[in-house]
Design a protein around this motif. Structure first.
Motif, mmCIF file in Angstrom:
data_model
loop_
_atom_site.group_PDB
_atom_site.id
_atom_site.type_symbol
_atom_site.label_atom_id
_atom_site.label_comp_id
_atom_site.label_asym_id
_atom_site.label_seq_id
_atom_site.Cartn_x
_atom_site.Cartn_y
_atom_site.Cartn_z
ATOM 1 N N TYR A 59 -9.688 2.362 -7.674
ATOM 2 C CA TYR A 59 -8.768 3.172 -6.866
ATOM 3 C C TYR A 59 -7.676 3.778 -7.751
ATOM 4 O O TYR A 59 -7.355 4.957 -7.643
ATOM 5 C CB TYR A 59 -8.160 2.303 -5.762
ATOM 6 N N TYR A 60 -7.103 2.951 -8.631
ATOM 7 C CA TYR A 60 -6.055 3.447 -9.526
ATOM 8 C C TYR A 60 -6.603 4.439 -10.555
ATOM 9 O O TYR A 60 -5.984 5.462 -10.821
ATOM 10 C CB TYR A 60 -5.368 2.293 -10.248
ATOM 11 N N VAL A 61 -7.756 4.131 -11.141
ATOM 12 C CA VAL A 61 -8.332 4.998 -12.171
ATOM 13 C C VAL A 61 -8.645 6.383 -11.616
ATOM 14 O O VAL A 61 -8.447 7.393 -12.292
ATOM 15 C CB VAL A 61 -9.596 4.340 -12.784
ATOM 16 N N THR A 62 -9.096 6.433 -10.363
ATOM 17 C CA THR A 62 -9.442 7.723 -9.755
ATOM 18 C C THR A 62 -8.262 8.347 -9.009
ATOM 19 O O THR A 62 -8.433 9.350 -8.314
ATOM 20 C CB THR A 62 -10.611 7.560 -8.766
ATOM 21 N N THR B 55 -6.958 7.497 -0.239
ATOM 22 C CA THR B 55 -5.666 7.171 0.366
ATOM 23 C C THR B 55 -5.636 7.554 1.840
ATOM 24 O O THR B 55 -5.202 6.773 2.682
ATOM 25 C CB THR B 55 -4.533 7.880 -0.398
ATOM 26 N N LEU B 56 -6.103 8.744 2.141
ATOM 27 C CA LEU B 56 -6.142 9.178 3.544
ATOM 28 C C LEU B 56 -7.061 8.286 4.379
ATOM 29 O O LEU B 56 -6.714 7.900 5.493
ATOM 30 C CB LEU B 56 -6.608 10.634 3.636
ATOM 31 N N LYS C 38 -10.406 -7.785 -3.615
ATOM 32 C CA LYS C 38 -11.291 -6.750 -4.151
ATOM 33 C C LYS C 38 -10.594 -6.071 -5.328
ATOM 34 O O LYS C 38 -10.322 -4.868 -5.309
ATOM 35 C CB LYS C 38 -11.648 -5.741 -3.063
ATOM 36 N N VAL C 39 -10.325 -6.850 -6.367
ATOM 37 C CA VAL C 39 -9.547 -6.358 -7.505
ATOM 38 C C VAL C 39 -10.291 -5.254 -8.251
ATOM 39 O O VAL C 39 -9.686 -4.274 -8.681
ATOM 40 C CB VAL C 39 -9.170 -7.523 -8.449
ATOM 41 N N GLY C 40 -11.615 -5.385 -8.379
ATOM 42 C CA GLY C 40 -12.394 -4.349 -9.052
ATOM 43 C C GLY C 40 -12.273 -3.013 -8.346
ATOM 44 O O GLY C 40 -12.119 -1.964 -8.979
ATOM 45 N N LEU C 41 -12.339 -3.030 -7.037
ATOM 46 C CA LEU C 41 -12.188 -1.808 -6.250
ATOM 47 C C LEU C 41 -10.770 -1.259 -6.378
ATOM 48 O O LEU C 41 -10.570 -0.045 -6.419
ATOM 49 C CB LEU C 41 -12.532 -2.097 -4.789
ATOM 50 N N PHE D 41 0.826 -1.210 0.000
ATOM 51 C CA PHE D 41 0.000 0.000 0.000
ATOM 52 C C PHE D 41 0.861 1.262 0.000
ATOM 53 O O PHE D 41 0.617 2.187 -0.774
ATOM 54 C CB PHE D 41 -0.945 0.005 1.207
ATOM 55 N N LEU D 42 1.859 1.312 0.850
ATOM 56 C CA LEU D 42 2.672 2.517 0.963
ATOM 57 C C LEU D 42 3.496 2.803 -0.286
ATOM 58 O O LEU D 42 3.694 3.965 -0.652
ATOM 59 C CB LEU D 42 3.585 2.419 2.188
ATOM 60 N N PHE D 43 3.978 1.753 -0.954
ATOM 61 C CA PHE D 43 4.845 1.966 -2.118
ATOM 62 C C PHE D 43 4.123 1.901 -3.453
ATOM 63 O O PHE D 43 4.546 2.544 -4.411
ATOM 64 C CB PHE D 43 6.008 0.979 -2.099
ATOM 65 N N LEU D 44 3.018 1.138 -3.542
ATOM 66 C CA LEU D 44 2.333 0.961 -4.823
ATOM 67 C C LEU D 44 0.859 1.337 -4.791
ATOM 68 O O LEU D 44 0.188 1.296 -5.830
ATOM 69 C CB LEU D 44 2.462 -0.499 -5.291
ATOM 70 N N GLY D 45 0.328 1.634 -3.611
ATOM 71 C CA GLY D 45 -1.094 1.921 -3.501
ATOM 72 C C GLY D 45 -1.955 0.677 -3.601
ATOM 73 O O GLY D 45 -3.155 0.755 -3.825
ATOM 74 N N TRP D 46 -1.367 -0.486 -3.435
ATOM 75 C CA TRP D 46 -2.070 -1.760 -3.616
ATOM 76 C C TRP D 46 -2.518 -2.291 -2.259
ATOM 77 O O TRP D 46 -1.702 -2.662 -1.426
ATOM 78 C CB TRP D 46 -1.136 -2.769 -4.283
ATOM 79 N N SER D 47 -3.817 -2.287 -2.009
ATOM 80 C CA SER D 47 -4.318 -2.883 -0.762
ATOM 81 C C SER D 47 -5.616 -3.629 -1.007
ATOM 82 O O SER D 47 -5.802 -4.722 -0.496
ATOM 83 C CB SER D 47 -4.521 -1.824 0.313
ATOM 84 N N TYR D 48 -6.513 -3.066 -1.790
ATOM 85 C CA TYR D 48 -7.788 -3.725 -2.041
ATOM 86 C C TYR D 48 -7.588 -5.043 -2.788
ATOM 87 O O TYR D 48 -8.249 -6.033 -2.487
ATOM 88 C CB TYR D 48 -8.721 -2.814 -2.850
ATOM 89 N N GLY D 49 -6.679 -5.052 -3.725
ATOM 90 C CA GLY D 49 -6.415 -6.259 -4.507
ATOM 91 C C GLY D 49 -5.895 -7.402 -3.662
ATOM 92 O O GLY D 49 -6.200 -8.568 -3.910
ATOM 93 N N SER D 50 -5.133 -7.086 -2.635
ATOM 94 C CA SER D 50 -4.609 -8.113 -1.734
ATOM 95 C C SER D 50 -5.704 -8.751 -0.902
ATOM 96 O O SER D 50 -5.531 -9.839 -0.371
ATOM 97 C CB SER D 50 -3.571 -7.523 -0.784
#
Length: 87
Positions: A40-43, A51-52, A33-36, A21-30
């Motif tokens: 998250y990336y698109v927006t 993020t906050l 929740k890949v769609g979410l 999450f901190l380095f790539l913004g990846w948390s929902y996928g883990s």
């Protein structure tokens, strides 16, 4: 196979998820929740707002995911308490 071994293999590792999450913004996928995660990336992390919010909600999301896995494997309430998934 012992359910505690299967749980250990399937549970979310909080350290790994926090680093992703901190380095790539990846948390929902883990947390399955890949769609979410794509949204998250698109927006761009909801223009920073997601993020906050995620900084304060990620630990709870990891605990909820691990609780879901434990319940799927048939852990009872006393075992969930021992794992720290129920207070």
């Amino acid at each position: 196979m012992d359910k505690s071994i299967v749980y250990g293999e399937r549970k979310a590792n909080s350290t790994s998820i926090w680093l992703l999450f901190l380095f790539l913004g990846w948390s929902y996928g883990s947390l399955d929740k890949v769609g979410l995660q794509i949204l998250y990336y698109v927006t761009l992390g909801g223009a920073g707002i997601w993020t906050l919010i995620r900084l304060f909600t990620l630990n709870g999301a990891i605990r909820d995911y691990n609780k879901k896995i434990a319940m799927e494997l048939g852990f009872d309430n006393s075992e969930l308490v021992q794992l720290g998934l129920v207070k």
